[in-house]
Design a protein around this motif. Structure first.
Motif, short mmCIF file in Angstrom:
data_model
loop_
_atom_site.label_atom_id
_atom_site.label_comp_id
_atom_site.label_asym_id
_atom_site.label_seq_id
_atom_site.Cartn_x
_atom_site.Cartn_y
_atom_site.Cartn_z
N LEU A 4 -10.35 -0.14 2.81
CA LEU A 4 -9.58 1.03 3.22
C LEU A 4 -8.31 0.57 3.93
O LEU A 4 -8.37 -0.21 4.87
CB LEU A 4 -10.41 1.91 4.15
CG LEU A 4 -11.77 2.36 3.61
CD1 LEU A 4 -12.56 3.10 4.68
CD2 LEU A 4 -11.60 3.25 2.38
N VAL A 5 -7.17 1.06 3.48
CA VAL A 5 -5.90 0.68 4.07
C VAL A 5 -5.34 1.86 4.85
O VAL A 5 -5.39 3.01 4.39
CB VAL A 5 -4.91 0.18 2.98
CG1 VAL A 5 -4.63 1.23 1.94
CG2 VAL A 5 -3.63 -0.35 3.60
N ILE A 6 -4.84 1.58 6.06
CA ILE A 6 -4.39 2.64 6.98
C ILE A 6 -2.91 2.46 7.27
O ILE A 6 -2.45 1.36 7.59
CB ILE A 6 -5.19 2.60 8.30
CG1 ILE A 6 -6.68 2.82 8.02
CG2 ILE A 6 -4.70 3.68 9.27
CD1 ILE A 6 -7.49 1.56 7.99
N GLY A 7 -2.16 3.56 7.19
CA GLY A 7 -0.72 3.52 7.43
C GLY A 7 -0.36 3.40 8.90
O GLY A 7 -1.22 3.28 9.79
N LYS A 211 6.88 14.14 11.80
CA LYS A 211 6.24 15.44 11.56
C LYS A 211 5.11 15.35 10.54
O LYS A 211 4.67 16.36 10.00
CB LYS A 211 7.29 16.44 11.05
CG LYS A 211 8.40 16.77 12.04
CD LYS A 211 7.88 17.58 13.22
CE LYS A 211 9.04 18.02 14.12
NZ LYS A 211 8.55 18.81 15.29
N GLY A 212 4.67 14.13 10.27
CA GLY A 212 3.69 13.94 9.21
C GLY A 212 2.28 13.66 9.71
O GLY A 212 1.93 13.92 10.86
N GLN A 213 1.48 13.12 8.79
CA GLN A 213 0.08 12.85 9.05
C GLN A 213 -0.18 11.34 8.99
O GLN A 213 0.64 10.58 8.50
CB GLN A 213 -0.77 13.55 7.97
CG GLN A 213 -0.60 15.06 7.95
CD GLN A 213 -0.85 15.64 6.56
OE1 GLN A 213 -0.04 15.51 5.66
NE2 GLN A 213 -2.00 16.27 6.39
N LEU A 214 -1.33 10.96 9.47
CA LEU A 214 -1.79 9.59 9.34
C LEU A 214 -2.69 9.53 8.11
O LEU A 214 -3.50 10.42 7.88
CB LEU A 214 -2.56 9.17 10.59
CG LEU A 214 -3.08 7.74 10.65
CD1 LEU A 214 -1.94 6.73 10.53
CD2 LEU A 214 -3.86 7.51 11.94
N THR A 215 -2.53 8.46 7.31
CA THR A 215 -3.21 8.37 6.02
C THR A 215 -4.05 7.12 5.90
O THR A 215 -3.66 6.04 6.38
CB THR A 215 -2.17 8.41 4.87
OG1 THR A 215 -1.49 9.67 4.90
CG2 THR A 215 -2.83 8.23 3.52
N LEU A 216 -5.20 7.26 5.24
CA LEU A 216 -6.11 6.16 4.92
C LEU A 216 -6.44 6.25 3.44
O LEU A 216 -6.72 7.33 2.93
CB LEU A 216 -7.36 6.28 5.78
CG LEU A 216 -8.53 5.32 5.60
CD1 LEU A 216 -9.34 5.22 6.91
CD2 LEU A 216 -9.47 5.75 4.48
N MET A 217 -6.39 5.13 2.72
CA MET A 217 -6.63 5.13 1.28
C MET A 217 -7.67 4.08 0.88
O MET A 217 -7.68 2.97 1.42
CB MET A 217 -5.32 4.84 0.52
CG MET A 217 -5.51 4.67 -0.98
SD MET A 217 -3.98 4.24 -1.87
CE MET A 217 -3.30 5.88 -2.11
N ASP A 218 -8.53 4.45 -0.06
CA ASP A 218 -9.44 3.51 -0.70
C ASP A 218 -8.65 2.78 -1.78
O ASP A 218 -8.16 3.40 -2.73
CB ASP A 218 -10.61 4.29 -1.33
CG ASP A 218 -11.68 3.38 -1.92
OD1 ASP A 218 -11.32 2.33 -2.51
OD2 ASP A 218 -12.87 3.73 -1.84
N VAL A 219 -8.50 1.47 -1.66
CA VAL A 219 -7.59 0.75 -2.56
C VAL A 219 -8.14 0.68 -3.98
O VAL A 219 -7.37 0.48 -4.93
CB VAL A 219 -7.28 -0.67 -2.03
CG1 VAL A 219 -6.67 -0.59 -0.64
CG2 VAL A 219 -8.50 -1.57 -2.05
N GLU A 220 -9.45 0.81 -4.15
CA GLU A 220 -10.03 0.75 -5.48
C GLU A 220 -9.85 2.08 -6.22
O GLU A 220 -9.37 2.12 -7.35
CB GLU A 220 -11.52 0.40 -5.40
CG GLU A 220 -11.80 -1.04 -5.04
CD GLU A 220 -11.58 -1.99 -6.21
OE1 GLU A 220 -11.32 -1.51 -7.33
OE2 GLU A 220 -11.65 -3.21 -5.99
#
Length: 241
Positions: A4-7, A211-220
């Motif tokens: 999981l990658v976090i911005g 004004k945005g959000q924090l994002t987490l992505m599953d790299v697969e």
């Protein structure tokens, strides 16, 4: 196990806590943070404390961001960089000035231990900003580019989506990695945004400092989760707006 990658967090601890809960993060997951842990909202010290504690219970990789390096320099020298203060550093400085000095030592150790980049076993590259060497990150001459460069994302955005990586016109610095994950350049500062791809580069910075959000992505799978708008957790604060 998920990777999981976090911005860019930018001191948005309350949003990060919500995000980890929404993604059902567990100790088997590998969490890769893309840097910029501070400079934005008022909970800078608390954010770094949280990350230090999280690393004791979870598999974490922490990438170095430009704001982390600016904060580290101030902690070591006490010299106030006007540019840093104007771009989120004031909130970070105030957070540290209200914290116990014992926090400073552990945080300096945290900042010193950040990685300029991380390459996983599937040849995916993670770094805060970019690099310029045509042969890849191992040949980069200037480490500062890993957390300051913006030309990598500009290049990826400008490419024709139909251009094949095997084409002779495809940028050579992009051919070495299956995928590249970066933050640093917000996709939007004024409204909600989702992760964006250019060529084989994914930008995960969805404007948490603004004004945005924090994002987490599953790299697969490329499934992603987002917090509420980060500024709603900090009423009365401006962040980097």
């Amino acid at each position: 196990m998920r990777t999981l990658v976090i911005g860019d967090v930018h001191s948005g601890l309350r949003a990060l806590e919500q995000l980890l809960e929404r993604a059902n993060v567990c100790t088997k997951d590998h969490l890769i943070f893309l840097g910029d842990y501070v400079d934005g909202w008022s909970t800078a010290v608390e954010t770094v404390d949280f990350l230090i504690s999280l690393n004791k219970t979870h598999n974490c990789t922490f990438i170095r961001g430009n704001h982390d390096e600016l904060c580290r320099q101030w902690l070591m020298t006490k010299e106030e960089n006007p540019q840093w203060l104007a771009h989120g550093g004031t909130a970070t400085r105030d957070s540290y000035l209200h914290a116990q000095r014992k926090n400073w030592d552990s945080h300096l150790e945290f900042y010193a231990g950040l990685q300029n980049y991380f390459l996983d076993q599937d040849n995916r590259l993670y770094l805060h900003a970019g690099y310029t060497n045509l042969k890849g990150v191992e040949f980069e001459y200037f480490d500062q580019l890993f957390y300051w460069d913006r030309t990598l994302w500009e290049l990826a955005r400008a490419l024709d989506p139909q251009l094949n990586p095997l084409d002779s016109n495809f940028p050579k610095r992009l051919i070495h990695y299956k995928e590249i994950f970066i933050g640093h350049t917000p996709i939007s500062k004024k409204t909600t945004a989702v992760p964006k791809k250019g060529a084989n580069v994914w930008n995960i910075d969805t404007g948490a400092a603004f004004k945005g959000q924090l994002t987490l992505m599953d790299v697969e799978t490329k499934e992603f989760w987002q917090s509420d708008l980060v500024h709603t957790f900090y009423p009365g604060e401006n962040g980097r707006n």
